[in-house]
Design an enzyme around this catalytic site. Structure first.
Site, PDB file in Angstrom:
ATOM      1  N   LYS A  19       0.837  -1.200   0.000  1.00  0.00           N
ATOM      2  CA  LYS A  19       0.000   0.000   0.000  1.00  0.00           C
ATOM      3  C   LYS A  19       0.871   1.249   0.000  1.00  0.00           C
ATOM      4  O   LYS A  19       2.080   1.186   0.268  1.00  0.00           O
ATOM      5  CB  LYS A  19      -0.927  -0.010   1.216  1.00  0.00           C
ATOM      6  CG  LYS A  19      -0.219  -0.019   2.556  1.00  0.00           C
ATOM      7  CD  LYS A  19      -1.209  -0.129   3.700  1.00  0.00           C
ATOM      8  CE  LYS A  19      -0.483  -0.149   5.047  1.00  0.00           C
ATOM      9  NZ  LYS A  19      -1.430  -0.225   6.171  1.00  0.00           N
ATOM     10  N   ARG A  58     -10.814  -0.474  14.674  1.00  0.00           N
ATOM     11  CA  ARG A  58     -10.607   0.300  13.446  1.00  0.00           C
ATOM     12  C   ARG A  58     -11.568  -0.176  12.362  1.00  0.00           C
ATOM     13  O   ARG A  58     -12.371   0.602  11.860  1.00  0.00           O
ATOM     14  CB  ARG A  58      -9.146   0.189  12.992  1.00  0.00           C
ATOM     15  CG  ARG A  58      -8.807   1.054  11.801  1.00  0.00           C
ATOM     16  CD  ARG A  58      -7.315   1.100  11.535  1.00  0.00           C
ATOM     17  NE  ARG A  58      -6.779  -0.181  11.070  1.00  0.00           N
ATOM     18  CZ  ARG A  58      -5.528  -0.344  10.638  1.00  0.00           C
ATOM     19  NH1 ARG A  58      -4.691   0.697  10.640  1.00  0.00           N
ATOM     20  NH2 ARG A  58      -5.094  -1.520  10.222  1.00  0.00           N
ATOM     21  N   HIS A  86      -6.179  -7.623  12.749  1.00  0.00           N
ATOM     22  CA  HIS A  86      -4.940  -6.834  12.770  1.00  0.00           C
ATOM     23  C   HIS A  86      -4.608  -6.485  14.214  1.00  0.00           C
ATOM     24  O   HIS A  86      -5.467  -6.026  14.972  1.00  0.00           O
ATOM     25  CB  HIS A  86      -5.097  -5.556  11.949  1.00  0.00           C
ATOM     26  CG  HIS A  86      -3.806  -4.833  11.710  1.00  0.00           C
ATOM     27  ND1 HIS A  86      -2.804  -5.357  10.921  1.00  0.00           N
ATOM     28  CD2 HIS A  86      -3.343  -3.640  12.154  1.00  0.00           C
ATOM     29  CE1 HIS A  86      -1.781  -4.507  10.885  1.00  0.00           C
ATOM     30  NE2 HIS A  86      -2.082  -3.467  11.632  1.00  0.00           N
ATOM     31  N   ARG A 116       1.229 -11.221   6.878  1.00  0.00           N
ATOM     32  CA  ARG A 116       1.185  -9.987   6.088  1.00  0.00           C
ATOM     33  C   ARG A 116       2.343  -9.102   6.532  1.00  0.00           C
ATOM     34  O   ARG A 116       2.316  -8.530   7.613  1.00  0.00           O
ATOM     35  CB  ARG A 116      -0.132  -9.233   6.313  1.00  0.00           C
ATOM     36  CG  ARG A 116      -1.381  -9.999   5.978  1.00  0.00           C
ATOM     37  CD  ARG A 116      -2.615  -9.094   6.085  1.00  0.00           C
ATOM     38  NE  ARG A 116      -2.682  -8.361   7.332  1.00  0.00           N
ATOM     39  CZ  ARG A 116      -3.261  -8.802   8.450  1.00  0.00           C
ATOM     40  NH1 ARG A 116      -3.816 -10.001   8.485  1.00  0.00           N
ATOM     41  NH2 ARG A 116      -3.285  -8.041   9.529  1.00  0.00           N
ATOM     42  N   TYR A 128      13.450  31.527   4.296  1.00  0.00           N
ATOM     43  CA  TYR A 128      12.324  32.291   4.833  1.00  0.00           C
ATOM     44  C   TYR A 128      12.497  32.554   6.331  1.00  0.00           C
ATOM     45  O   TYR A 128      12.808  31.659   7.102  1.00  0.00           O
ATOM     46  CB  TYR A 128      11.020  31.515   4.626  1.00  0.00           C
ATOM     47  CG  TYR A 128      10.563  31.442   3.187  1.00  0.00           C
ATOM     48  CD1 TYR A 128      10.231  32.582   2.475  1.00  0.00           C
ATOM     49  CD2 TYR A 128      10.437  30.202   2.554  1.00  0.00           C
ATOM     50  CE1 TYR A 128       9.797  32.506   1.158  1.00  0.00           C
ATOM     51  CE2 TYR A 128      10.002  30.103   1.238  1.00  0.00           C
ATOM     52  CZ  TYR A 128       9.681  31.265   0.542  1.00  0.00           C
ATOM     53  OH  TYR A 128       9.257  31.181  -0.756  1.00  0.00           O
ATOM     54  N   CYS A 183      12.172  24.850   2.513  1.00  0.00           N
ATOM     55  CA  CYS A 183      11.138  25.392   1.629  1.00  0.00           C
ATOM     56  C   CYS A 183      10.320  24.252   1.016  1.00  0.00           C
ATOM     57  O   CYS A 183      10.600  23.076   1.230  1.00  0.00           O
ATOM     58  CB  CYS A 183      11.777  26.220   0.527  1.00  0.00           C
ATOM     59  SG  CYS A 183      12.977  27.435   1.117  1.00  0.00           S
ATOM     60  N   MET A 184       9.308  24.592   0.255  1.00  0.00           N
ATOM     61  CA  MET A 184       8.469  23.569  -0.356  1.00  0.00           C
ATOM     62  C   MET A 184       9.259  22.658  -1.287  1.00  0.00           C
ATOM     63  O   MET A 184       9.061  21.440  -1.300  1.00  0.00           O
ATOM     64  CB  MET A 184       7.310  24.211  -1.126  1.00  0.00           C
ATOM     65  CG  MET A 184       6.370  23.197  -1.762  1.00  0.00           C
ATOM     66  SD  MET A 184       5.006  23.937  -2.692  1.00  0.00           S
ATOM     67  CE  MET A 184       4.017  24.632  -1.367  1.00  0.00           C
ATOM     68  N   ASP A 185      10.181  23.232  -2.067  1.00  0.00           N
ATOM     69  CA  ASP A 185      10.879  22.471  -3.094  1.00  0.00           C
ATOM     70  C   ASP A 185      12.394  22.500  -2.957  1.00  0.00           C
ATOM     71  O   ASP A 185      13.088  21.886  -3.764  1.00  0.00           O
ATOM     72  CB  ASP A 185      10.516  23.020  -4.489  1.00  0.00           C
ATOM     73  CG  ASP A 185       9.035  23.318  -4.609  1.00  0.00           C
ATOM     74  OD1 ASP A 185       8.253  22.379  -4.494  1.00  0.00           O
ATOM     75  OD2 ASP A 185       8.680  24.496  -4.789  1.00  0.00           O
TER      76      ASP A 185
END
Length: 383
Positions: A43, A141, A170, A226, A270, A318-320
């Site tokens: 997943k 859950r 689980h 699993r 920043y 920063c973001m990138d």
């Protein structure tokens, strides 16, 4: 450091070690006995490692089944040629049923409404809807309450369009196999499965073990285990260290895109949360930021590896992009970086290593979240 491959469009990437992944799958296979099977949990794009590519490797190394979190993830595996059984580890919306049947992806089932709709659609399609019954044993859950499992099955088993391919639960505290909570969950699961069998109902594949339970409690392997995080070389808990030998599969690297020598007192990033000190400092920019999984909470707190040595990240991430400082001292002289030089955010360089666990500890989270975050946007290179 030498780099065998890298993306052409961006100087930041995730490296996935095929050999390490094979080794980890085989390590878990060696824990199994007799006819016990291995379900590989892939997943969240194989915990950020790339599900399509990882499934091919896992299948060759001994996987018997794959588990995903969403219908779309299951469809992706089918569209990339995966033929092994695929299980969705939750009950999808009723609207997803035609897609499940079209791609032969099994859902988890725990409501009568979904089960009967699934059966009806299967009959109309001229097939049988296979499913795994999720049994709630204490995690609270998903699942049918363990005391109601038999009644639930009796309320849907009349339908000729349904076939129970397995039952599972689980564990919430599998890292403490001697604990009362774990033992209670297992007892409840055993009793629910026994009730189904005593009533003459087919239970299919019985499974309950996640990664820590697979490692700690061989008696609970039943028909299948699993395994998730362990496949990627990450320990589910500290107490698992020394119980199984695993190799980290993911590294995160970036090349320097800019270098500069700001004057003393100049700010970086920043908010100017870092200012250049009195000593000589080279500021290097790396094209990776919080949108790539490098959490902003790590700002001014983390390190990266350059030529096998640790250098400090400085300024707000920063973001990138982010910045690191190469600071010259008489104690530790270090060559300055040039544009294109490789730095390691996670992984090994020389004799040092920055691990997912180290980064998780700085963030106050778990290695699962760190790995998934890096896998969301960064290109993956398989080595």
């Amino acid at each position: 450091m030498a780099v065998r491959n890298q993306p052409e469009t961006r100087w930041a990437w995730v490296e996935v070690d095929r050999g390490a992944l094979r080794k980890n799958v085989r390590a878990f296979r060696r824990l199994l006995r007799g006819r016990e099977r291995l379900c590989c949990v892939v997943k969240a794009d194989a915990y950020g490692h790339g599900a399509s590519e990882c499934c091919q490797i896992m299948q060759q190394a001994g996987a018997d089944m794959f588990a995903v979190a969403t219908v779309a993830e299951g469809v992706q595996l089918r569209e990339t040629g995966i033929k092994l059984p695929v299980l969705v580890l939750s009950e999808p919306p009723i609207e997803a049923i035609p897609t499940l049947l079209a791609y032969n992806v099994m859902p988890s089932v725990y409501t009568v409404e979904f089960a009967l709709a699934y059966g009806e659609c299967a009959v109309q399609a001229g097939t049988v809807g296979r499913y795994h019954l999720a049994i709630e044993t204490g995690m609270n859950r998903i699942g049918v309450p363990c005391t109601e499992a038999l009644e639930f099955r009796r309320s849907i088993d009349f339908h000729r369009g349904l076939e129970c391919d397995g039952v599972f639960t689980h564990f919430a505290t599998a890292d403490d196999p001697d604990g009362w909570d774990y033992q209670l969950q297992r007892k409840r699961f055993d009793e629910a499965v026994a009730a189904l069998r005593d009533a003459g109902l087919e239970v299919g594949t019985v499974h309950c073990d996640n990664t820590p339970a697979t490692i700690f409690d061989p008696a609970s392997h039943y028909d299948m285990v699993r395994v998730g995080i362990g496949l990627y070389g990450l320990m589910p808990c500290e107490s698992a260290r020394g119980r199984i030998e695993l190799a980290p599969v993911m590294s995160v690297r970036a090349r320097v895109t800019r270098t500069a020598h700001p004057a003393m007192g100049e700010g970086v990033g920043y908010g100017f949360t870092y200012r250049v000190p009195r000593t000589t400092v080279q500021i290097c920019t790396l094209p990776i930021g919080y949108a790539d999984g490098l959490a902003r909470t790590l700002s001014n707190r983390m390190e990266v590896l350059y030529r096998g040595q640790r250098v400090r990240q400085v300024g707000n991430i920063c973001m990138d992009q982010c910045m690191v400082a190469i600071q010259q001292t008489t104690v530790r002289p270090m060559p300055e970086a040039e544009v294109g030089d490789v730095m390691t955010i996670v992984g090994r360089d020389g004799d040092d290593e920055i691990t997912m666990d180290e980064m998780a500890a700085l963030r106050g989270t778990i290695n699962y979240e760190v790995a998934c975050g890096f896998g969301m946007r960064l290109d993956k290179v398989y080595v």
